[in-house]
Design a protein around this motif. Sequence first.
Motif, PDB file in Angstrom:
ATOM      1  N   PRO A  96      50.460  58.550  49.230  1.00 33.73           N
ATOM      2  CA  PRO A  96      49.643  58.920  48.062  1.00 33.73           C
ATOM      3  C   PRO A  96      48.465  57.974  47.888  1.00 33.73           C
ATOM      4  N   GLN A  97      47.406  58.491  47.334  1.00 35.99           N
ATOM      5  CA  GLN A  97      46.265  57.676  46.948  1.00 35.99           C
ATOM      6  C   GLN A  97      46.346  57.517  45.445  1.00 35.99           C
ATOM      7  N   LEU A  98      46.462  56.292  44.980  1.00 37.04           N
ATOM      8  CA  LEU A  98      46.585  56.040  43.546  1.00 37.04           C
ATOM      9  C   LEU A  98      45.197  55.922  42.929  1.00 37.04           C
ATOM     10  N   GLU A  99      45.067  56.339  41.684  1.00 36.17           N
ATOM     11  CA  GLU A  99      43.761  56.238  41.029  1.00 36.17           C
ATOM     12  C   GLU A  99      43.898  55.945  39.543  1.00 36.17           C
ATOM     13  N   VAL A 100      42.893  55.257  39.020  1.00 40.80           N
ATOM     14  CA  VAL A 100      42.720  55.075  37.584  1.00 40.80           C
ATOM     15  C   VAL A 100      41.287  55.486  37.261  1.00 40.80           C
ATOM     16  N   ARG A 101      41.126  56.132  36.083  1.00 42.34           N
ATOM     17  CA  ARG A 101      39.813  56.677  35.730  1.00 42.34           C
ATOM     18  C   ARG A 101      39.460  56.302  34.302  1.00 42.34           C
ATOM     19  N   GLY A 102      38.232  55.857  34.103  1.00 45.09           N
ATOM     20  CA  GLY A 102      37.726  55.559  32.769  1.00 45.09           C
ATOM     21  C   GLY A 102      37.963  54.115  32.367  1.00 45.09           C
ATOM     22  N   HIS A 103      37.136  53.659  31.438  1.00 42.97           N
ATOM     23  CA  HIS A 103      37.153  52.258  31.017  1.00 42.97           C
ATOM     24  C   HIS A 103      38.521  51.773  30.555  1.00 42.97           C
ATOM     25  N   ASP A 104      39.222  52.565  29.755  1.00 43.69           N
ATOM     26  CA  ASP A 104      40.502  52.093  29.214  1.00 43.69           C
ATOM     27  C   ASP A 104      41.536  51.873  30.310  1.00 43.69           C
ATOM     28  N   LEU A 105      41.664  52.820  31.241  1.00 46.48           N
ATOM     29  CA  LEU A 105      42.641  52.652  32.327  1.00 46.48           C
ATOM     30  C   LEU A 105      42.203  51.575  33.311  1.00 46.48           C
ATOM     31  N   LEU A 106      40.902  51.466  33.547  1.00 51.83           N
ATOM     32  CA  LEU A 106      40.411  50.383  34.402  1.00 51.83           C
ATOM     33  C   LEU A 106      40.722  49.027  33.779  1.00 51.83           C
ATOM     34  N   GLU A 107      40.556  48.944  32.480  1.00 42.83           N
ATOM     35  CA  GLU A 107      40.858  47.691  31.795  1.00 42.83           C
ATOM     36  C   GLU A 107      42.339  47.329  31.950  1.00 42.83           C
ATOM     37  N   ARG A 108      43.225  48.306  31.809  1.00 43.42           N
ATOM     38  CA  ARG A 108      44.657  48.039  31.990  1.00 43.42           C
ATOM     39  C   ARG A 108      44.961  47.632  33.420  1.00 43.42           C
ATOM     40  N   ARG A 109      44.317  48.262  34.382  1.00 42.50           N
ATOM     41  CA  ARG A 109      44.520  47.927  35.802  1.00 42.50           C
ATOM     42  C   ARG A 109      44.090  46.485  36.067  1.00 42.50           C
ATOM     43  N   VAL A 110      42.912  46.110  35.597  1.00 41.06           N
ATOM     44  CA  VAL A 110      42.400  44.756  35.812  1.00 41.06           C
ATOM     45  C   VAL A 110      43.277  43.732  35.092  1.00 41.06           C
ATOM     46  N   GLU A 111      43.695  44.067  33.872  1.00 38.28           N
ATOM     47  CA  GLU A 111      44.561  43.157  33.117  1.00 38.28           C
ATOM     48  C   GLU A 111      45.879  42.913  33.858  1.00 38.28           C
ATOM     49  N   ARG A 112      46.465  43.967  34.390  1.00 37.28           N
ATOM     50  CA  ARG A 112      47.743  43.820  35.111  1.00 37.28           C
ATOM     51  C   ARG A 112      47.558  42.990  36.378  1.00 37.28           C
ATOM     52  N   ALA A 113      46.475  43.214  37.111  1.00 33.25           N
ATOM     53  CA  ALA A 113      46.202  42.406  38.305  1.00 33.25           C
ATOM     54  C   ALA A 113      45.989  40.951  37.920  1.00 33.25           C
ATOM     55  N   TYR A 114      45.318  40.720  36.793  1.00 38.83           N
ATOM     56  CA  TYR A 114      45.118  39.350  36.313  1.00 38.83           C
ATOM     57  C   TYR A 114      46.468  38.671  36.086  1.00 38.83           C
ATOM     58  N   GLU A 115      47.353  39.377  35.402  1.00 37.87           N
ATOM     59  CA  GLU A 115      48.683  38.823  35.132  1.00 37.87           C
ATOM     60  C   GLU A 115      49.462  38.545  36.421  1.00 37.87           C
ATOM     61  N   MET A 116      49.359  39.442  37.383  1.00 39.74           N
ATOM     62  CA  MET A 116      50.124  39.309  38.624  1.00 39.74           C
ATOM     63  C   MET A 116      49.577  38.228  39.548  1.00 39.74           C
ATOM     64  N   PHE A 117      48.259  38.083  39.597  1.00 44.34           N
ATOM     65  CA  PHE A 117      47.666  37.228  40.618  1.00 44.34           C
ATOM     66  C   PHE A 117      46.965  35.990  40.065  1.00 44.34           C
ATOM     67  N   ILE A 118      46.104  36.152  39.094  1.00 44.38           N
ATOM     68  CA  ILE A 118      45.317  35.020  38.598  1.00 44.38           C
ATOM     69  C   ILE A 118      46.210  34.060  37.811  1.00 44.38           C
ATOM     70  N   GLU A 119      47.051  34.605  36.951  1.00 47.57           N
ATOM     71  CA  GLU A 119      47.942  33.735  36.181  1.00 47.57           C
ATOM     72  C   GLU A 119      48.957  33.003  37.053  1.00 47.57           C
ATOM     73  N   THR A 120      49.142  33.460  38.280  1.00 49.79           N
ATOM     74  CA  THR A 120      50.076  32.791  39.193  1.00 49.79           C
ATOM     75  C   THR A 120      49.354  31.866  40.168  1.00 49.79           C
ATOM     76  N   GLY A 121      48.087  31.527  39.856  1.00 51.70           N
ATOM     77  CA  GLY A 121      47.382  30.512  40.637  1.00 51.70           C
ATOM     78  C   GLY A 121      46.483  31.011  41.742  1.00 51.70           C
ATOM     79  N   HIS A 122      46.108  32.288  41.711  1.00 48.95           N
ATOM     80  CA  HIS A 122      45.218  32.833  42.733  1.00 48.95           C
ATOM     81  C   HIS A 122      43.857  33.152  42.134  1.00 48.95           C
ATOM     82  N   ARG A 123      42.924  33.451  43.013  1.00 49.12           N
ATOM     83  CA  ARG A 123      41.557  33.797  42.620  1.00 49.12           C
ATOM     84  C   ARG A 123      40.996  34.727  43.690  1.00 49.12           C
ATOM     85  N   PHE A 124      40.116  35.647  43.283  1.00 50.88           N
ATOM     86  CA  PHE A 124      39.458  36.549  44.223  1.00 50.88           C
ATOM     87  C   PHE A 124      38.047  36.041  44.496  1.00 50.88           C
TER      88      PHE A 124
END
Length: 139
Positions: A58-86
């Motif tokens: 499957p190809q996963l997708e998120v559309r629109g500002h609100d869902l994009l914001e949730r996607r970015v927030e979740r990635a932040y929690e998973m990766f940035i808060e655990t000591g990583h950076r992009f």
Amino acid sequence: MTDFNDLANRYLAQWNESDPALRRKLIREIWAEDGVQFLVDPPEDVRNAAARISFPIPQLEVRGHDLLERRVERAYEMFIETGHRFVQRGAATTLLKDVIAFTWSMVTEDGAVVGGGMDVLALNEDGRIRTDHQHIGID
């Protein structure tokens, strides 16, 4: 005319931003209101679950500002808060008019590369992201 390297830097900044209000502001500045991100090759457990019921990958997708914001927030929690950076690797490449690609790495606090990928962005007439096809695991 959009500065594609600046856009790539701002795109990566949204994932790294610790302040939720600034993250929201970045998303609304760089994404079209109906912008969509496609995760082209989802995580292995999602692929395996789809295969078990005879679906193609499957190809996963998120559309629109609100869902994009949730996607970015979740990635932040998973990766940035655990000591990583992009971080961006090299310059953004123009593929077609208003279509760019750039590669990035996920790094630890000491700079060790622990992941990476490539994003292909198609922009609207205002220079905002209309579509983002994100490929994770591209080294």
